[in-house]
Design an enzyme around this catalytic site. Structure first.
Site, PDB file in Angstrom:
ATOM      1  N   GLU A 257     -10.263  16.752  10.176  1.00 26.07           N
ATOM      2  CA  GLU A 257      -9.839  15.505  10.318  1.00 26.07           C
ATOM      3  C   GLU A 257     -10.942  14.556  10.310  1.00 26.07           C
ATOM      4  OE1 GLU A 257      -6.375  14.290   9.904  1.00 26.07           O
ATOM      5  OE2 GLU A 257      -6.328  16.336   9.055  1.00 26.07           O
ATOM      6  N   TRP A 260     -12.352  13.713   7.079  1.00 24.91           N
ATOM      7  CA  TRP A 260     -11.515  12.890   6.382  1.00 24.91           C
ATOM      8  C   TRP A 260     -11.781  11.441   6.794  1.00 24.91           C
ATOM      9  CZ3 TRP A 260      -8.228  12.367   2.636  1.00 24.91           C
ATOM     10  CH2 TRP A 260      -7.803  13.485   2.110  1.00 24.91           C
ATOM     11  N   TRP A 288       6.139  -4.596  -7.117  1.00 23.23           N
ATOM     12  CA  TRP A 288       6.903  -4.401  -5.677  1.00 23.23           C
ATOM     13  C   TRP A 288       8.290  -5.482  -5.427  1.00 23.23           C
ATOM     14  CZ3 TRP A 288       4.798  -0.098  -3.883  1.00 23.23           C
ATOM     15  CH2 TRP A 288       3.620   0.327  -3.990  1.00 23.23           C
ATOM     16  N   ASN A 323       0.552  10.952  13.922  1.00 20.48           N
ATOM     17  CA  ASN A 323       0.134  10.856  12.621  1.00 20.48           C
ATOM     18  C   ASN A 323       0.931  11.362  11.476  1.00 20.48           C
ATOM     19  OD1 ASN A 323      -2.187  10.182  13.514  1.00 20.48           O
ATOM     20  ND2 ASN A 323      -3.441  12.061  13.518  1.00 20.48           N
ATOM     21  N   TRP A 341       1.980  -1.902  -0.357  1.00 24.70           N
ATOM     22  CA  TRP A 341       1.400  -1.006   0.829  1.00 24.70           C
ATOM     23  C   TRP A 341       0.699  -2.099   1.684  1.00 24.70           C
ATOM     24  CZ3 TRP A 341      -3.990  -1.417   0.721  1.00 24.70           C
ATOM     25  CH2 TRP A 341      -4.571  -1.655  -0.712  1.00 24.70           C
ATOM     26  N   TRP A 364      -2.807   4.174   3.826  1.00 21.99           N
ATOM     27  CA  TRP A 364      -1.614   3.716   3.150  1.00 21.99           C
ATOM     28  C   TRP A 364      -1.805   3.737   1.871  1.00 21.99           C
ATOM     29  CZ3 TRP A 364       2.866   1.505   4.151  1.00 21.99           C
ATOM     30  CH2 TRP A 364       2.982   1.160   5.697  1.00 21.99           C
TER      31      TRP A 364
END
Length: 434
Positions: A257, A260, A288, A323, A341, A364
């Site tokens: 993590e 990341w 959208w 998370n 988004w 996102w």
């Protein structure tokens, strides 16, 4: 007037293991540490109770007291960096400004402008790597290109880490180099037109047991299974080097993590356009729906999907969201409701205590299918099955949606099956255009 060096604290609100501070203290001149409450940033915040400002103020107050024990001070200013440095240069003979690098677009533009301004006055501007183990240009493919997929990036990161290890900066041993000076008062929150938050702010303490159990407990929102250390990483009250050492010993998944986090920082540094564009440009063709009423229902946690609603209510009440639930609510907004988004990203940016531009944007875009190494567009989380898998006893949902199961709880605003098919067809049509 004797020459001094300035050390400018930004996203590194600590003395311990601070790279830039170490280099300032060992440069041979007295060091004056400063912090600036940057009005360029603060004036953009709409919430006068923004808990992040309280958090920073508290940490700066602690840092101020820490320096005081060494007979020095942290000079704290409120204003634009340009104004503050103009004042500093009028009052001190400055040899150089030392600071740790920040990689967000505003920060890089600010630092470039300041470096040029200082250079015209004969003042050096020296920056150092501190908030990451590896910067954007350090982990590249054999062709010298940025990685666009996480796993090979992670493998290269780990390989390089094993080769080089990680430095520890013993700043405490060099604090005798601090300038002995009486400190100015820290500007109160009220001077900056902010009020103190009533939210409980997380501590930086993370137990070995939590890290060791992270892999098995991290996906269950009712469990105390995640570290909540994001806000401390964001503002550098903890050392990333310390955390990586602990992760290396205790949890490969927790280490992953942390990697990341650096992956998304690397993506932002190499592709700054992702702040307002899809990483995969063809995804900007998606039409959208952007229904404002439905967006408002999502924001308030009134979608009729309990796991989504629990997550949004947790965010609104605490400035935090688990998370696993972040992925579910983001998928729901972009796929079930076909809302851009960027709308969700902005809402999280306003609400999250641990808001980090690169991670928020990366998360996102991952959920929307528009980003680097994202989930494929045809994968649509089923909020119901996610609930059954990760909150089977409804402990998390009961905590945040007490009316669940009663007539007061709304019906689902869109049927899952129909919304899923609509999303897949909408994406497919948009992506098939030439």
């Amino acid at each position: 007037m004797a020459k001094i060096n300035i050390f400018w604290h930004r996203r590194d609100l600590r003395i311990h293991d601070n790279a830039g501070l170490h280099y300032a203290l060992t440069d041979g001149l007295p060091v004056l540490p400063i912090f600036i409450f940057d009005s360029n940033i603060l004036d953009e915040l709409e919430d006068r109770n923004d808990p992040r400002v309280t958090f920073i103020h508290d940490q700066v107050t602690k840092l101020h007291a820490h320096y005081h024990t060494y007979g020095s001070t942290l000079q704290v200013y409120y204003g634009t960096p340009e104004e503050v440095f103009k004042s500093i240069l009028e009052n001190y003979e400055v040899n150089g400004v030392f600071t740790n690098r920040d990689y967000e677009p505003y920060a890089t533009a600010r630092d470039s402008a300041l470096e040029n301004s200082l250079k015209t006055k004969g003042v050096g501007f020296f920056t150092f790597k501190d908030q990451v183990i590896f910067e954007a240009g350090e982990i590249l493919t054999k062709e010298g290109e940025p990685y666009k997929v996480f796993t090979p990036y992670k493998n290269k990161w780990l390989e390089k880490f094993r080769q080089l290890g990680v430095t520890k900066y013993d700043c405490e041993a060099d604090l005798k180099a601090l300038l002995t000076i009486e400190g100015r008062e820290i500007p109160p929150l009220s001077q900056m037109k902010f009020e103190r938050t009533k939210l409980n702010l997380p501590t930086a303490e993370v137990s070995d047991a939590l890290i060791s159990n992270y892999a098995s407990k991290r996906d269950f929102p009712a469990e105390h299974g995640t570290s909540r250390i994001g806000v401390h990483l964001r503002f550098g009250t903890v050392s990333i080097r310390d955390l990586v050492r602990r992760a290396q010993q205790l949890s490969e998944r927790w280490l992953s993590e942390l990697i990341w986090r650096e992956f998304y920082m690397m993506i932002l540094a190499h592709y700054p356009r992702v702040t307002d564009q899809a990483f995969k440009p063809q995804y900007d063709r998606i039409p959208w729906l952007n229904d404002e009423t439905q967006f408002d229902q999502w924001c308030r946690g009134m979608t009729g999907y309990p796991l989504v609603d629990a997550g949004m209510r947790e965010l609104n009440a605490t400035g935090y969201m688990h998370n696993r639930v972040r992925m579910v609510v983001a998928s729901f907004l972009t796929k079930h409701l076909l809302i851009d988004w960027r709308w969700g990203e902005r809402y999280f940016a306003e609400k999250l205590l641990d808001f980090e531009l690169s991670s928020n944007n990366g998360g996102w875009q991952w959920a929307a299918g528009t980003g680097t190494d994202a989930q494929p567009y045809f994968r649509v989380f089923n909020p119901q099955s996610q609930q059954e898998k990760f909150d089977p006893e409804l402990n998390y949902i009961r905590r945040w949606v007490p009316e669940y199961g009663s007539p007061d709880y709304p019906d689902p605003m869109v049927p899952h099956k129909e919304a899923r098919l609509r999303a897949i067809e909408t994406y497919k049509r948009a992506l098939s255009q030439n």
